[in-house]
Design an enzyme around this catalytic site. Structure first.
Site, mmCIF file in Angstrom:
data_model
loop_
_atom_site.group_PDB
_atom_site.id
_atom_site.type_symbol
_atom_site.label_atom_id
_atom_site.label_comp_id
_atom_site.label_asym_id
_atom_site.label_seq_id
_atom_site.Cartn_x
_atom_site.Cartn_y
_atom_site.Cartn_z
ATOM 1 N N GLY A 20 5.864 62.572 49.023
ATOM 2 C CA GLY A 20 6.536 61.874 50.196
ATOM 3 C C GLY A 20 7.870 61.647 50.231
ATOM 4 N N ARG A 81 4.661 69.168 47.593
ATOM 5 C CA ARG A 81 3.619 68.710 47.383
ATOM 6 C C ARG A 81 2.765 70.215 46.664
ATOM 7 N NH1 ARG A 81 2.565 64.818 52.403
ATOM 8 N NH2 ARG A 81 3.016 62.747 51.268
ATOM 9 N N ASP A 112 1.675 58.369 42.988
ATOM 10 C CA ASP A 112 1.590 57.802 42.148
ATOM 11 C C ASP A 112 0.464 59.627 41.659
ATOM 12 O OD1 ASP A 112 0.028 57.383 44.001
ATOM 13 O OD2 ASP A 112 -1.199 56.235 43.279
ATOM 14 N N THR A 135 7.849 55.673 47.260
ATOM 15 C CA THR A 135 7.188 55.709 48.511
ATOM 16 C C THR A 135 7.321 54.620 48.633
ATOM 17 O OG1 THR A 135 5.061 55.964 48.980
ATOM 18 C CG2 THR A 135 4.986 54.781 47.011
ATOM 19 N N ASP A 137 5.212 53.362 51.383
ATOM 20 C CA ASP A 137 3.891 52.682 50.847
ATOM 21 C C ASP A 137 3.584 51.264 50.230
ATOM 22 O OD1 ASP A 137 3.284 54.683 52.989
ATOM 23 O OD2 ASP A 137 1.994 55.836 51.372
ATOM 24 N N ASP A 139 2.396 51.335 47.530
ATOM 25 C CA ASP A 139 1.046 51.187 47.026
ATOM 26 C C ASP A 139 1.065 51.767 45.313
ATOM 27 O OD1 ASP A 139 1.662 53.893 47.544
ATOM 28 O OD2 ASP A 139 -0.080 54.346 48.798
ATOM 29 N N ARG A 181 0.282 54.529 54.437
ATOM 30 C CA ARG A 181 -1.363 55.211 54.582
ATOM 31 C C ARG A 181 -2.172 53.706 54.275
ATOM 32 N NH1 ARG A 181 -1.466 60.871 52.818
ATOM 33 N NH2 ARG A 181 1.011 60.242 52.040
HETATM 34 O O1 F6P Z 1 3.285 58.004 51.291
HETATM 35 C C1 F6P Z 1 4.227 58.226 52.556
HETATM 36 C C2 F6P Z 1 4.133 58.291 54.226
HETATM 37 O O2 F6P Z 1 5.428 58.416 54.803
HETATM 38 C C3 F6P Z 1 2.276 58.169 54.364
HETATM 39 O O3 F6P Z 1 2.799 56.511 55.205
HETATM 40 C C4 F6P Z 1 2.615 58.618 55.774
HETATM 41 O O4 F6P Z 1 0.853 58.275 56.372
HETATM 42 C C5 F6P Z 1 1.963 60.260 54.760
HETATM 43 O O5 F6P Z 1 3.529 59.788 54.412
HETATM 44 C C6 F6P Z 1 2.345 60.981 56.145
HETATM 45 O O6 F6P Z 1 3.063 62.141 55.495
HETATM 46 P P1 F6P Z 1 3.451 63.609 56.009
HETATM 47 O O7 F6P Z 1 4.655 63.507 55.684
HETATM 48 O O8 F6P Z 1 2.243 64.595 55.466
HETATM 49 O O9 F6P Z 1 3.062 63.933 57.244
#
Ligand code: F6P
Length: 329
Positions: A20, A81, A112, A135, A137, A139, A181
């Protein structure tokens, strides 16, 4: 197969962003390139994250490619990813791409999951890497701070301030769902910094009866609007919105902030943190660390072995949790 020696300063060093995106990635790319060059490395850029590593989307980091990017949100290197990277044949392909260019060092800016992928790559081909935590998050175990968090918090603050304007004007309750997340950090800090009445995060058990009793009392004393910040990981946003209508007899609305939280020009804090993480990452590779993750803990920069990141769970700041608890009861 040729094994790279991390102490050979003439080697190439490639920088990639993975997973992300978050604000702060671009200043981290720019500072990594510039500091690596000063230290005698030959810097390269890998576009499209792990996918680009496999598909050979790698170019030498010219000054032109890295100019005018520091203030931009997201990642100019783009990200992905990649499921293919789990397969040995594609990692082998990726290694050959690096080998052809004499790249024996990697800096990966991401989370991670990306660090684990690069660690598998290290196990296979002994290409050392340094990880920069990035990130929204917040986390990643072992570090108090990940790039992008401050910018995301400021984006949320701006939105919550705007929602407060309409909430007070219309005497409404608002539930604002934020990202993270499974981690409640963004919600917790946003609730505290915006004076929300309710905060639900996965790390704190909540008690709706007690929240109800508290707010009914406050309504009797003149409260006309309510702000609730909810972490997406609780999956409670819709339920809480209905509950506010039913239990408090208030007109309630739900705002899911979504990906707006991931964008925006990096704040001053994220730019400076990016700078320091980048210097630490280059230094880590220079000193021969094969697979370390850069950290910021208790006010100091350092690094931890990848196993610390993959083998443990992030810990939330205990003082902040304590401050947030009354907002869940
Ligand atoms: O890990 C970063 C994040 O923005 C989270 O907060 C969220 O749940 C997720 O990615 C969203 O993922 P995507 O961009 O694949 O919708």
């Amino acid at each position: 197969m040729k094994e790279f020696s991390p102490s050979d300063m003439s080697q190439g060093l490639a920088i990639m962003t993975s997973g992300g995106d978050s604000a702060g990635m671009n200043p981290a790319v720019k500072c990594s390139v510039e500091y690596a060059r000063k230290q005698g490395f030959k810097p390269f850029l890998i576009y499209d994250g792990l996918r680009g590593l496999i598909d050979d989307n790698i170019v030498e980091a010219s000054r032109e490619l890295c100019s005018g990017i520091l203030h931009r949100g997201g990642t100019v290197l783009r990200s992905s990813r990649s499921k293919r990277f789990f397969e040995y044949q594609y990692r082998q392909q990726a290694f050959e791409n690096l080998q052809r260019r004499g790249i024996g060092n990697l800096i990966v800016i991401g989370g991670d999951g990306s660090f684990s992928a690069l660690n598998q790559f290290y196990a296979d081909f002994k290409v050392p890497f340094a990880g920069i935590p990035a990130t929204i998050d917040n986390d990643i175990p072992g570090t108090d701070y990940c790039l992008g968090v401050d910018t995301a918090l400021n984006m949320i603050r701006q939105s919550v301030d705007s929602i407060r304007d309409t909430a007070t004007s219309f005497s409404r309750a608002f539930v604002i769902e934020v990202m993270g997340r499974h981690c409640g950090y963004l919600a917790m800090v946003s609730a505290l910094s915006s004076g929300a009445e309710i905060c639900l995060i996965p790390e704190i058990p909540y008690d709706l009866d007690s929240i109800g009793a508290r707010l009914i009392e406050e309504k009797k004393n003149g409260r006309s609007y309510v702000l609730a910040i909810v972490a997406e990981g609780t999956r409670m946003s819709e339920h809480l919105t209905r509950w506010l209508t039913d239990s408090l007899n208030m007109d309630a609305r739900l705002t899911v902030l979504g990906h707006v939280q991931r964008g925006g020009s990096p704040t001053v804090h994220d730019r400076i943190m990016a700078y320091k993480f980048a210097v630490a990452a280059v230094e880590s590779l220079k000193s021969g660390n094969p697979n370390a993750i850069m950290t910021f803990r208790d006010g100091s920069f350092g690094s931890v072995p990848i196993e610390t990141v993959t083998g443990s769970k992030y810990k939330m700041d205990a003082d902040l949790l304590k401050l947030c608890k009354p907002l869940a009861t």
